[in-house]
Design an enzyme around this catalytic site. Structure first.
Site, PDB file in Angstrom:
ATOM      1  N   ASP A 182      17.223 -12.741 -12.098  1.00  0.00           N
ATOM      2  CA  ASP A 182      17.539 -12.803 -10.673  1.00  0.00           C
ATOM      3  C   ASP A 182      18.818 -12.041 -10.369  1.00  0.00           C
ATOM      4  O   ASP A 182      19.439 -11.483 -11.260  1.00  0.00           O
ATOM      5  CB  ASP A 182      17.779 -14.272 -10.268  1.00  0.00           C
ATOM      6  CG  ASP A 182      16.480 -14.979  -9.988  1.00  0.00           C
ATOM      7  OD1 ASP A 182      15.462 -14.301  -9.840  1.00  0.00           O
ATOM      8  OD2 ASP A 182      16.493 -16.211  -9.920  1.00  0.00           O
TER       9      ASP A 182
ATOM     10  N   LYS B 112      16.698 -10.875  -5.143  1.00  0.00           N
ATOM     11  CA  LYS B 112      16.507 -10.509  -3.742  1.00  0.00           C
ATOM     12  C   LYS B 112      17.779  -9.960  -3.109  1.00  0.00           C
ATOM     13  O   LYS B 112      17.793  -9.621  -1.947  1.00  0.00           O
ATOM     14  CB  LYS B 112      16.004 -11.721  -2.955  1.00  0.00           C
ATOM     15  CG  LYS B 112      14.658 -12.209  -3.480  1.00  0.00           C
ATOM     16  CD  LYS B 112      14.182 -13.455  -2.773  1.00  0.00           C
ATOM     17  CE  LYS B 112      12.825 -13.902  -3.289  1.00  0.00           C
ATOM     18  NZ  LYS B 112      12.864 -14.457  -4.655  1.00  0.00           N
TER      19      LYS B 112
ATOM     20  N   MET C  59      24.491 -21.598  -0.337  1.00  0.00           N
ATOM     21  CA  MET C  59      23.843 -20.629   0.563  1.00  0.00           C
ATOM     22  C   MET C  59      24.230 -20.874   2.022  1.00  0.00           C
ATOM     23  O   MET C  59      23.412 -20.674   2.917  1.00  0.00           O
ATOM     24  CB  MET C  59      22.305 -20.708   0.410  1.00  0.00           C
ATOM     25  CG  MET C  59      21.842 -20.377  -0.986  1.00  0.00           C
ATOM     26  SD  MET C  59      20.064 -20.563  -1.204  1.00  0.00           S
ATOM     27  CE  MET C  59      19.891 -22.316  -1.331  1.00  0.00           C
TER      28      MET C  59
HETATM   29  C1  SAM Z   1      19.639 -19.633  -4.643  1.00  0.00           C
HETATM   30  S1  SAM Z   1      21.045 -20.630  -4.953  1.00  0.00           S
HETATM   31  C2  SAM Z   1      20.839 -20.865  -6.658  1.00  0.00           C
HETATM   32  C3  SAM Z   1      21.753 -21.898  -7.243  1.00  0.00           C
HETATM   33  C4  SAM Z   1      21.675 -21.964  -8.761  1.00  0.00           C
HETATM   34  N1  SAM Z   1      20.365 -22.335  -9.216  1.00  0.00           N
HETATM   35  C5  SAM Z   1      22.699 -22.911  -9.347  1.00  0.00           C
HETATM   36  O1  SAM Z   1      22.339 -23.938  -9.922  1.00  0.00           O
HETATM   37  O2  SAM Z   1      23.902 -22.595  -9.257  1.00  0.00           O
HETATM   38  C6  SAM Z   1      22.327 -19.428  -4.844  1.00  0.00           C
HETATM   39  C7  SAM Z   1      23.613 -20.017  -4.259  1.00  0.00           C
HETATM   40  O3  SAM Z   1      24.363 -20.661  -5.286  1.00  0.00           O
HETATM   41  C8  SAM Z   1      25.742 -20.510  -5.011  1.00  0.00           C
HETATM   42  N2  SAM Z   1      26.370 -19.813  -6.141  1.00  0.00           N
HETATM   43  C9  SAM Z   1      25.775 -19.450  -7.276  1.00  0.00           C
HETATM   44  N3  SAM Z   1      26.676 -18.940  -8.143  1.00  0.00           N
HETATM   45  C10 SAM Z   1      27.865 -18.972  -7.524  1.00  0.00           C
HETATM   46  C11 SAM Z   1      29.199 -18.587  -7.889  1.00  0.00           C
HETATM   47  N4  SAM Z   1      29.483 -18.084  -9.100  1.00  0.00           N
HETATM   48  N5  SAM Z   1      30.183 -18.769  -6.991  1.00  0.00           N
HETATM   49  C12 SAM Z   1      29.938 -19.298  -5.788  1.00  0.00           C
HETATM   50  N6  SAM Z   1      28.711 -19.679  -5.389  1.00  0.00           N
HETATM   51  C13 SAM Z   1      27.694 -19.530  -6.242  1.00  0.00           C
HETATM   52  C14 SAM Z   1      25.863 -19.771  -3.698  1.00  0.00           C
HETATM   53  O4  SAM Z   1      25.921 -20.717  -2.657  1.00  0.00           O
HETATM   54  C15 SAM Z   1      24.562 -19.006  -3.685  1.00  0.00           C
HETATM   55  O5  SAM Z   1      24.216 -18.611  -2.374  1.00  0.00           O
END
Ligand code: SAM
Length: 257
Positions: free
Chosen positions: A39, A61, A174
């Site tokens: 991803d 995406k 998100m």
């Molecule tokens: C589609 S979700 C997936 C979350 C993922 N499965 C998890 O457990 O972290 C993606 C969202 O996770 C958050 N996110 C993921 N990695 C991040 C990071 N290193 N710093 C800040 N936000 C993060 C943001 O809000 C982003 O829009």
């Protein structure tokens, strides 16, 4: 099984960003992969663990690259498993946190291909934690609620209101594009001085952490880095961030002049 290797799919949680926050089991799966589908990972360094000879297909995406629909990804997983054998499906954080893992598992298993899941460290907890913001704190918050601001159809989630009415630590994923709508909604139920943090690219060298109060949330907009994913944390636990009180004191002093 059509290819030379047994067809299997492993969903691997890549962790929140920094490449050393993947689990040892996840790392071993990457080392044993015949092909990797990944991803829009926040930490791209993780790809360096994969042997150069192993095909790596970006199916995310973000970044304006060619984007695959969820159906395309499901089909690709099955095709890759039949053609290559062991497919590692690498997902940011934990595969089961807003990761559409269940859809992929259901589709792949319907072809008789076994699927296993290797959990990952979710950004929802690890990103605030790495900044010194606890999810729970004795006498301050005894629960946390991880949510997204909008539902499948794009409408605002009622869960935000329910969480705001309680004293839980709110963790919104998100949600950056609706930051002010979120803070306005939460502000209807929680005090103006409720602490809030936004952490972008957490656990990575270019991490950006901003802390303030609901009252001053609009000031956050100018301090955020465009295009970086972020976690929003709302609740009294945010006051445990090392710079929270320092920033508040400076604002109070500054506003007197
Ligand atoms: C589609 S979700 C997936 C979350 C993922 N499965 C998890 O457990 O972290 C993606 C969202 O996770 C958050 N996110 C993921 N990695 C991040 C990071 N290193 N710093 C800040 N936000 C993060 C943001 O809000 C982003 O829009």
């Amino acid at each position: 099984m059509i290819g030379k290797n047994k067809s299997i799919v492993t969903l691997v949680g890549a962790g929140p960003g920094s490449s050393d926050l993947i689990t040892i089991r996840g790392l071993k799966a990457l080392e044993n992969a015949d092909i990797v589908l990944y991803d829009a990972l926040v930490g791209k360094d993780i790809l360096s663990y994969i042997d150069k000879s192993v095909p790596k297909i970006y199916v995310g995406k973000r970044s304006g690259k060619h984007s695959y629909s969820q159906n395309d990804i499901n089909k690709l997983l099955v095709d890759a498993a039949f053609e290559y054998g062991h497919v590692v499906r690498l997902k940011g954080g934990d595969p089961f946190v807003f990761g559409r893992a269940s859809e992929e598992i259901g589709y792949v298993e319907s072809f008789g291909i076994p699927v296993s899941v290797i959990p990952g460290v979710t950004s929802a907890i690890a990103v605030p934690s790495s900044q010194g913001i606890p999810m729970t704190s004795r006498g301050v918050s005894s629960s946390f609620w991880v949510m997204t601001a909008t539902k499948k159809d794009g409408s605002f989630s009622e869960d935000l209101k329910f969480a705001a009415k309680s004293s839980t630590t709110m963790v919104v994923l998100m949600g950056l594009s609706k930051l002010l709508e979120i803070t306005d909604e939460v502000g209807r139920y929680r005090g103006a001085m409720t602490p809030i943090a936004v952490i972008q690219n957490g656990t990575l060298p270019d991490e950006n952490c901003e802390v303030t109060t609901l009252k001053r949330a609009s000031e956050l907009l100018g301090r955020l880095k465009p295009g970086m994913p972020g976690v929003i944390i709302i609740g009294d636990v945010v006051a445990e961030h090392p710079s929270f009180f320092e920033e508040e004191v400076q604002r109070v002093l500054y506003s007197n002049f």
